[in-house]
Write a protein that holds these residues in place. Structure first.
Motif, PDB file in Angstrom:
ATOM      1  N   ASP A 157     -37.756 -10.459   0.408  1.00 52.12           N
ATOM      2  CA  ASP A 157     -38.565 -10.930   1.525  1.00 52.12           C
ATOM      3  C   ASP A 157     -39.552  -9.886   2.031  1.00 52.12           C
ATOM      4  N   THR A 158     -39.207  -8.621   1.937  1.00 57.42           N
ATOM      5  CA  THR A 158     -40.001  -7.548   2.529  1.00 57.42           C
ATOM      6  C   THR A 158     -40.635  -6.699   1.433  1.00 57.42           C
ATOM      7  N   THR A 193     -31.197 -10.627   8.396  1.00 55.10           N
ATOM      8  CA  THR A 193     -31.872 -11.832   8.884  1.00 55.10           C
ATOM      9  C   THR A 193     -33.369 -11.559   8.901  1.00 55.10           C
ATOM     10  N   ARG A 194     -34.141 -12.628   8.724  1.00 52.30           N
ATOM     11  CA  ARG A 194     -35.595 -12.508   8.698  1.00 52.30           C
ATOM     12  C   ARG A 194     -36.220 -13.704   9.407  1.00 52.30           C
ATOM     13  N   ARG A 196     -39.859 -15.394  10.083  1.00 53.37           N
ATOM     14  CA  ARG A 196     -41.254 -15.410   9.649  1.00 53.37           C
ATOM     15  C   ARG A 196     -41.982 -16.571  10.320  1.00 53.37           C
ATOM     16  N   GLN A 206     -43.819 -11.393  10.046  1.00 45.39           N
ATOM     17  CA  GLN A 206     -42.367 -11.508   9.970  1.00 45.39           C
ATOM     18  C   GLN A 206     -41.706 -10.215  10.421  1.00 45.39           C
ATOM     19  N   ALA A 208     -37.750  -8.491  10.258  1.00 44.11           N
ATOM     20  CA  ALA A 208     -36.433  -8.604   9.649  1.00 44.11           C
ATOM     21  C   ALA A 208     -35.522  -7.523  10.192  1.00 44.11           C
ATOM     22  N   TYR A 210     -31.839  -5.511   8.786  1.00 38.83           N
ATOM     23  CA  TYR A 210     -30.862  -5.347   7.721  1.00 38.83           C
ATOM     24  C   TYR A 210     -29.828  -4.304   8.123  1.00 38.83           C
ATOM     25  N   TRP A 258     -41.480   0.137   8.459  1.00 35.16           N
ATOM     26  CA  TRP A 258     -40.066  -0.029   8.759  1.00 35.16           C
ATOM     27  C   TRP A 258     -39.537   1.179   9.512  1.00 35.16           C
TER      28      TRP A 258
END
Length: 417
Positions: A157-158, A193-194, A196, A206, A208, A210, A258
């Protein structure tokens, strides 16, 4: 903005087998074992996709290292994707389970090539079976809001990027190539969880979260670790998905950053610990030419550029730049590709200094530097379920400043069952 494919196995197919197309898979991927007398197609129409695939990478060092050798690394994927809207009437709901098993040997380690980046990207994280995906995703607000949670891999996703090339430098989410000690790409999963939000169908933003837990690297199959977490990684990504020339030339541009809340040791000062780790990345993919009326919409010339920087306090490798191009539809074969890429991976100067100091005490200590490389491949889609991709890699190694240049001859293949 393209809707994210509900079949998680199509993601795995894209990571290891796809050409440079940007569009998501919208039909059942073909397999060697066929339609099982109609049962597989019926399940797919009901919203259930069964996914079985094996990927293999052969690598031979024609030059460099301590000799010549041939090594193989591979990965078996077994997955189940469920479209809950089709199966149970739950609009916008999807579920994905994927088991992976990796096997084989790393040519770089066995033959002491002195490389920073794997010459077989599919190798790594142990020859072991893992739970790689166990997540649920729900769409809201006319499919413009995507909420996903469960056991996920960060790179799906990222900073997502396909694995058309065999060298790790050009594969998967780039930050994981630099800070793989806490950014876990496929096949290692973590709780995450993400959220978007699609904007005007041509962009999205988006956020997220982790779980950062070193125990996720344990070489065993488990549903999840419930202790041992050191912090949370929070990536933020914005993307633009333009389509130029009346929608025939698709692009995808991503900018992200991040922050990981975990404590981390300084790479130079042994008695210093930092609160948090961070970095930023940029990804660009663009189709430049289009073949009118072609069966494959991706047919033509495609380019990509990727840039990633990490913090210099805690990262042994602080930047990686890659760029490449691919042409789809060569020699009249609509689904065949030829690709070429160049890359640079830079060791953090502060870490290099620490290794030089250690070398004064222990002459066997390796001092890293900057790795430069290029890779050329031809991708032959021999059948709808078999892809063969011979490749040539030239590497100026960066893990050992005294290592000589390396030439690797490779063959990447993927079989969908």
């Amino acid at each position: 903005m393209r809707r994210q494919a509900w079949v998680g196995g199509a993601l795995a197919w894209a990571l290891l087998c796809s050409g440079p197309a940007l569009a998501a898979e919208t039909k059942m991927p073909p397999g060697l074992t066929g339609d099982w007398g109609g049962a597989r197609g019926l399940l797919f129409e009901l919203g259930v996709a069964l996914q079985v695939r094996y990927a293999t990478e052969l690598a031979y060092n024609a030059r460099g290292g301590k000799g010549h050798a041939l090594r193989q690394a591979g990965q078996l994927d077994v997955g189940l994707g469920v479209d809950l809207e089709k199966l149970a009437g739950l609009k916008g709901g999807t579920f994905q389970f994927t088991f992976t098993h990796r096997n084989g040997n790393d040519l770089g380690a066995d033959m002491e090539l002195g490389n920073l980046q794997l010459v077989q990207e599919v190798y790594g994280r142990g020859n072991v079976g893992r739970l790689t995906q166990l997540w649920y995703e729900q769409l809201f607000w006319d499919d413009r809001v995507h909420l996903k949670l469960g056991r996920v891999t960060v790179g799906e996703d990222t900073a997502e990027f396909p694995c058309d090339f065999q060298n790790l430098s050009f594969c998967s989410a780039q930050p994981g190539n630099l800070v793989g000690n806490y950014w876990f790409n496929w096949p290692v999963s973590q709780w995450g969880t993400r959220l978007r939000v699609d904007v005007a169908k041509v962009a999205y933003v988006q956020l997220a979260a982790y779980e950062m837990n070193p125990r996720n690297l344990d070489p065993s199959f488990y549903l999840g670790r419930f202790s041992g977490a050191t912090g949370v990684m929070l990536p933020l990504e914005v993307a633009w998905n333009p389509k130029f020339l009346q929608g025939t030339l698709e692009g995808l541009y991503k900018l992200g950053a991040w922050y990981d809340t975990s404590n981390a040791s300084d790479v130079l000062l042994d008695d210093v610990e930092h609160r948090g780790r961070y970095g930023a990345y940029f990804v660009a993919r663009q189709q430049l030419t289009h073949v009118p009326n072609a069966a494959n919409k991706a047919q033509g010339l495609n380019i990509f550029v990727r840039l990633t920087h990490t913090d210099r306090d805690t990262s042994t490798v602080d930047s990686q730049y890659t760029a490449g191009l691919a042409y789809t539809g060569l020699f009249g074969r609509a689904d065949d590709d030829v690709g070429f890429a160049l890359g640079r991976t830079h060791s953090n100067g502060r870490y290099v200094t620490s290794q030089r100091l250690k070398q004064l005490q222990d002459p066997t200590t390796l001092v890293p530097g900057t790795e430069y490389l290029g890779e050329l491949f031809y991708s032959l889609r021999a059948t709808p379920w078999l892809v063969l991709r011979p490749n040539f890699q030239f590497i100026n190694p960066g893990a050992n400043e005294d290592a000589r240049n390396v030439i690797v001859l490779g063959l990447k293949g993927a079989l969908s069952l």
